[in-house]
Design a protein around this motif. Structure first.
Motif, PDB file in Angstrom:
ATOM      1  N   LEU A 270       3.477 -15.399  38.301  1.00 23.91           N
ATOM      2  CA  LEU A 270       4.715 -16.153  38.455  1.00 23.91           C
ATOM      3  C   LEU A 270       4.496 -17.641  38.192  1.00 23.91           C
ATOM      4  O   LEU A 270       5.345 -18.317  37.586  1.00 23.91           O
ATOM      5  N   ILE A 271       3.362 -18.165  38.622  1.00 24.81           N
ATOM      6  CA  ILE A 271       3.062 -19.580  38.370  1.00 24.81           C
ATOM      7  C   ILE A 271       2.863 -19.815  36.885  1.00 24.81           C
ATOM      8  O   ILE A 271       3.315 -20.822  36.329  1.00 24.81           O
ATOM      9  N   ARG A 272       2.181 -18.889  36.215  1.00 21.49           N
ATOM     10  CA  ARG A 272       2.013 -19.003  34.760  1.00 21.49           C
ATOM     11  C   ARG A 272       3.370 -19.040  34.059  1.00 21.49           C
ATOM     12  O   ARG A 272       3.592 -19.830  33.139  1.00 21.49           O
ATOM     13  N   VAL A 273       4.272 -18.179  34.493  1.00 23.33           N
ATOM     14  CA  VAL A 273       5.619 -18.153  33.902  1.00 23.33           C
ATOM     15  C   VAL A 273       6.322 -19.479  34.167  1.00 23.33           C
ATOM     16  O   VAL A 273       6.977 -20.043  33.277  1.00 23.33           O
ATOM     17  N   PHE A 274       6.190 -19.992  35.390  1.00 25.72           N
ATOM     18  CA  PHE A 274       6.848 -21.255  35.735  1.00 25.72           C
ATOM     19  C   PHE A 274       6.323 -22.394  34.867  1.00 25.72           C
ATOM     20  O   PHE A 274       7.096 -23.230  34.388  1.00 25.72           O
ATOM     21  N   ILE A 275       5.009 -22.424  34.642  1.00 26.10           N
ATOM     22  CA  ILE A 275       4.431 -23.481  33.810  1.00 26.10           C
ATOM     23  C   ILE A 275       4.967 -23.389  32.390  1.00 26.10           C
ATOM     24  O   ILE A 275       5.313 -24.412  31.771  1.00 26.10           O
ATOM     25  N   SER A 276       5.061 -22.182  31.849  1.00 29.80           N
ATOM     26  CA  SER A 276       5.631 -22.021  30.501  1.00 29.80           C
ATOM     27  C   SER A 276       7.066 -22.535  30.465  1.00 29.80           C
ATOM     28  O   SER A 276       7.471 -23.222  29.520  1.00 29.80           O
ATOM     29  N   TYR A 277       7.814 -22.214  31.494  1.00 31.06           N
ATOM     30  CA  TYR A 277       9.227 -22.632  31.573  1.00 31.06           C
ATOM     31  C   TYR A 277       9.360 -24.156  31.564  1.00 31.06           C
ATOM     32  O   TYR A 277      10.130 -24.717  30.783  1.00 31.06           O
ATOM     33  N   ILE A 278       8.577 -24.853  32.399  1.00 26.82           N
ATOM     34  CA  ILE A 278       8.746 -26.308  32.474  1.00 26.82           C
ATOM     35  C   ILE A 278       8.209 -26.992  31.223  1.00 26.82           C
ATOM     36  O   ILE A 278       8.720 -28.042  30.819  1.00 26.82           O
ATOM     37  N   ARG A 279       7.201 -26.404  30.584  1.00 28.98           N
ATOM     38  CA  ARG A 279       6.684 -27.014  29.354  1.00 28.98           C
ATOM     39  C   ARG A 279       7.658 -26.839  28.193  1.00 28.98           C
ATOM     40  O   ARG A 279       7.795 -27.726  27.337  1.00 28.98           O
ATOM     41  N   ILE A 280       8.363 -25.724  28.181  1.00 31.74           N
ATOM     42  CA  ILE A 280       9.394 -25.525  27.158  1.00 31.74           C
ATOM     43  C   ILE A 280      10.542 -26.505  27.381  1.00 31.74           C
ATOM     44  O   ILE A 280      11.074 -27.092  26.429  1.00 31.74           O
ATOM     45  N   LEU A 281      10.918 -26.706  28.644  1.00 31.35           N
ATOM     46  CA  LEU A 281      11.963 -27.689  28.954  1.00 31.35           C
ATOM     47  C   LEU A 281      11.589 -29.077  28.456  1.00 31.35           C
ATOM     48  O   LEU A 281      12.441 -29.848  28.014  1.00 31.35           O
ATOM     49  N   ASP A 282      10.301 -29.403  28.545  1.00 28.33           N
ATOM     50  CA  ASP A 282       9.833 -30.723  28.109  1.00 28.33           C
ATOM     51  C   ASP A 282       9.446 -30.744  26.634  1.00 28.33           C
ATOM     52  O   ASP A 282       8.809 -31.693  26.170  1.00 28.33           O
ATOM     53  N   ASP A 283       9.824 -29.685  25.918  1.00 31.27           N
ATOM     54  CA  ASP A 283       9.582 -29.606  24.474  1.00 31.27           C
ATOM     55  C   ASP A 283       8.095 -29.724  24.148  1.00 31.27           C
ATOM     56  O   ASP A 283       7.694 -30.499  23.264  1.00 31.27           O
TER      57      ASP A 283
END
Length: 509
Positions: free
Chosen positions: A228-241
């Motif tokens: 879940l943390i790995r998924v969260f990191i992917s999510y926030i990095r995509i948000l930050d382009d």
């Protein structure tokens, strides 16, 4: 409370006119999105004081409320500032690491100093202390006129973010977000230097878990939380382009590999909930991390490599110990199941933090060092670099195998009591002291004529029993609580000595 939120409260308390989000952003050096999120927290802090944030379209935001209430809030703020000054060097470095790893722009050392209430010189020392660890993660910390930032591949940046989130003492707070169905968000910043609150974590975790994928049933809670943390990191990095990159050859290898469908379902659920887009590379990136923590029963090459790795470890242990570990089917089975996902981690240099490592190194030091030595053969044969974290987990498999072979203490009971009392005492000891086995009971009058060499320990119901150069433990005929405590303490020490792995290792030249 997050230091940036405190700064915004201070700004609005000391400002009679309206302030725009852009003006606040410039002062606190954060994005518009972050400031708007912080303002929600400010509102919740102000509400108990009957202070409101008034928003005027095209003009800005102003804090409105009684002067007495503003003074009370200001006093509370000053107290909170004092408590936030108690950052240890390690806590500061963790804060700085996550800040520069997740920031979209370079971070000024002066701003980091204000956030942590330390001097610029202290920030520079902390950054210097971080450089070796970042270098180990194939990243470079760059200090320039624009500020401090991180240079390196995106996947290494994400790995480093993951490491610092795992190492942070607040990591355990994430467990409640997953385990507690009645959790109520407080807009609390779990990681103060990351611009996401407990609600952000909670909402995303639920989006993922609501997919009800069967793979979650295959995972222990700890591994599920890591995913879940790995998924969260992917999510926030995509948000930050900040997209991740994978080679075309690697992408082709993943096309027919397991867990692509599961990764795709997770990404689609997040896309629907947050109106963002995961490209094909991001889906494959998540697929790799799912593979790294879930046993892949259909991947033949991994199966073969896992078997070879397990056999090599077992034969390495057999050379070190005088015991045929290759006959231990349970050892091979558990080791094989561990090696399958471990190979994926090692192939793609995916770290797996072992929170038990300090305990393992301390409690099973000799066994850990033996396992580390055996892993050198695997590193040569496979071309991997095996971290201490991974070696720690492998050590536990060896510890379990050794525990299965540990022998109880062979104990002689010397008694002055009747047969009935002796049988009662024998059963009590065998049931309540796991390290001992009363193999024989003899009368106190005849123990001097016995061959005592085969016994590890002697128990006696009378203080008159004396055995030269042997340990005799005095107990009562009914074995009271004090006796049980004493026998477990004494028994454990003798048990450890009898089953010490170092006694069975061969002398090295």
């Amino acid at each position: 409370m997050n230091q940036r939120v405190i700064r915004i409260i201070q700004l609005l308390l000391n400002q009679e006119d309206y302030m725009t989000v852009d003006q606040i952003k410039e002062v606190v050096k954060a994005s518009n999105k972050t400031v708007r999120m912080d303002l929600k927290t400010v509102e919740s802090v102000c509400a108990p004081y009957n202070i409101e944030l008034i928003r005027k379209q095209g003009t800005g935001i102003r804090m409105v409320g009684p002067d007495s209430a503003k003074l009370a809030l200001k006093n509370k703020y000053n107290i909170e500032v004092d408590t936030n000054q108690e950052f240890s060097p390690l806590a500061r470095q963790s804060y700085i690491a996550l800040r520069i790893l997740t920031a979209t722009d370079p971070c000024k050392s002066s701003m980091l100093g204000e956030e942590l209430y330390v001097s610029k010189a202290t920030i520079h020392k902390d950054v210097h202390a971080l450089r070796d660890y970042f270098k180990h993660k194939k990243l470079e910390i760059v200090s320039s006129n624009a500020g401090i930032y991180v240079k390196g591949k995106e996947r290494h940046i994400r790995d480093c973010i993951f490491d610092y989130m795992m190492q942070n003492e607040k990591y355990n707070m994430l467990s409640e977000l997953i385990l507690n169905p009645d959790y109520r968000s407080t807009d609390y910043f779990i990681y103060p230097s990351i611009d996401y609150t407990d609600k952000n974590f909670y909402d995303l975790f639920n989006v993922v878990l609501e997919t009800k994928l069967s793979l979650f049933d295959e995972l222990s809670f700890d591994r599920m939380q890591r995913l879940l943390i790995r998924v969260f990191i992917s999510y926030i990095r995509i948000l930050d382009d900040c997209p991740v990159a994978l080679s075309k050859d690697f992408m082709r290898k993943l096309e027919n590999a397991n867990y692509y469908h599961e990764a795709e379902i997770i990404c689609e659920a997040i896309e629907k909930a947050y109106s963002i887009s995961f490209n094909e590379t991001e889906v494959h990136y998540l697929q790799v991390h799912i593979q790294s923590i879930v046993s892949d029963s259909n991947k033949t090459s991994t199966d073969t490599s896992a078997k070879v790795m397990a056999y090599q470890l077992i034969h390495g242990w057999m050379k070190q110990f005088d015991y045929p570990f290759d006959k231990d089917e349970e050892l091979f089975s558990s080791l094989y199941r561990h090696c399958k996902p471990a190979i994926t981690r090692l192939e793609h240099n995916i770290p797996m933090e072992n929170t038990l490592l300090p305990i393992i190194k301390n409690q099973f030091r000799n066994t850990f060092l033996i396992t580390k030595d055996c892993c050198k053969v695997i590193e040569r044969n496979f071309g991997y670099v095996i971290s201490d974290d991974e070696i720690g987990y492998l050590t536990l498999h060896l510890v379990a195998a050794l525990d299965r072979e540990k022998k109880k203490l062979n104990v002689l009971l010397i008694s002055e009591n009747s047969v009935g009392v002796n049988k009662f005492l024998q059963q009590r000891i065998n049931d309540l002291v796991p390290y001992m086995n009363i193999s024989r009971i003899i009368d106190v009058r005849s123990y001097r004529d016995e061959d005592l060499s085969e016994y590890d320990l002697f128990l006696s119901t009378t203080s008159a029993t004396i055995i030269t150069d042997k340990s005799v433990v005095k107990i009562s005929p009914i074995l009271d609580e004090a006796d049980i405590l004493k026998l477990n303490t004494v028994g454990y020490e003798h048990f450890k000595e009898k089953n010490n792995p170092s006694q069975y290792t061969k002398e090295k030249s």
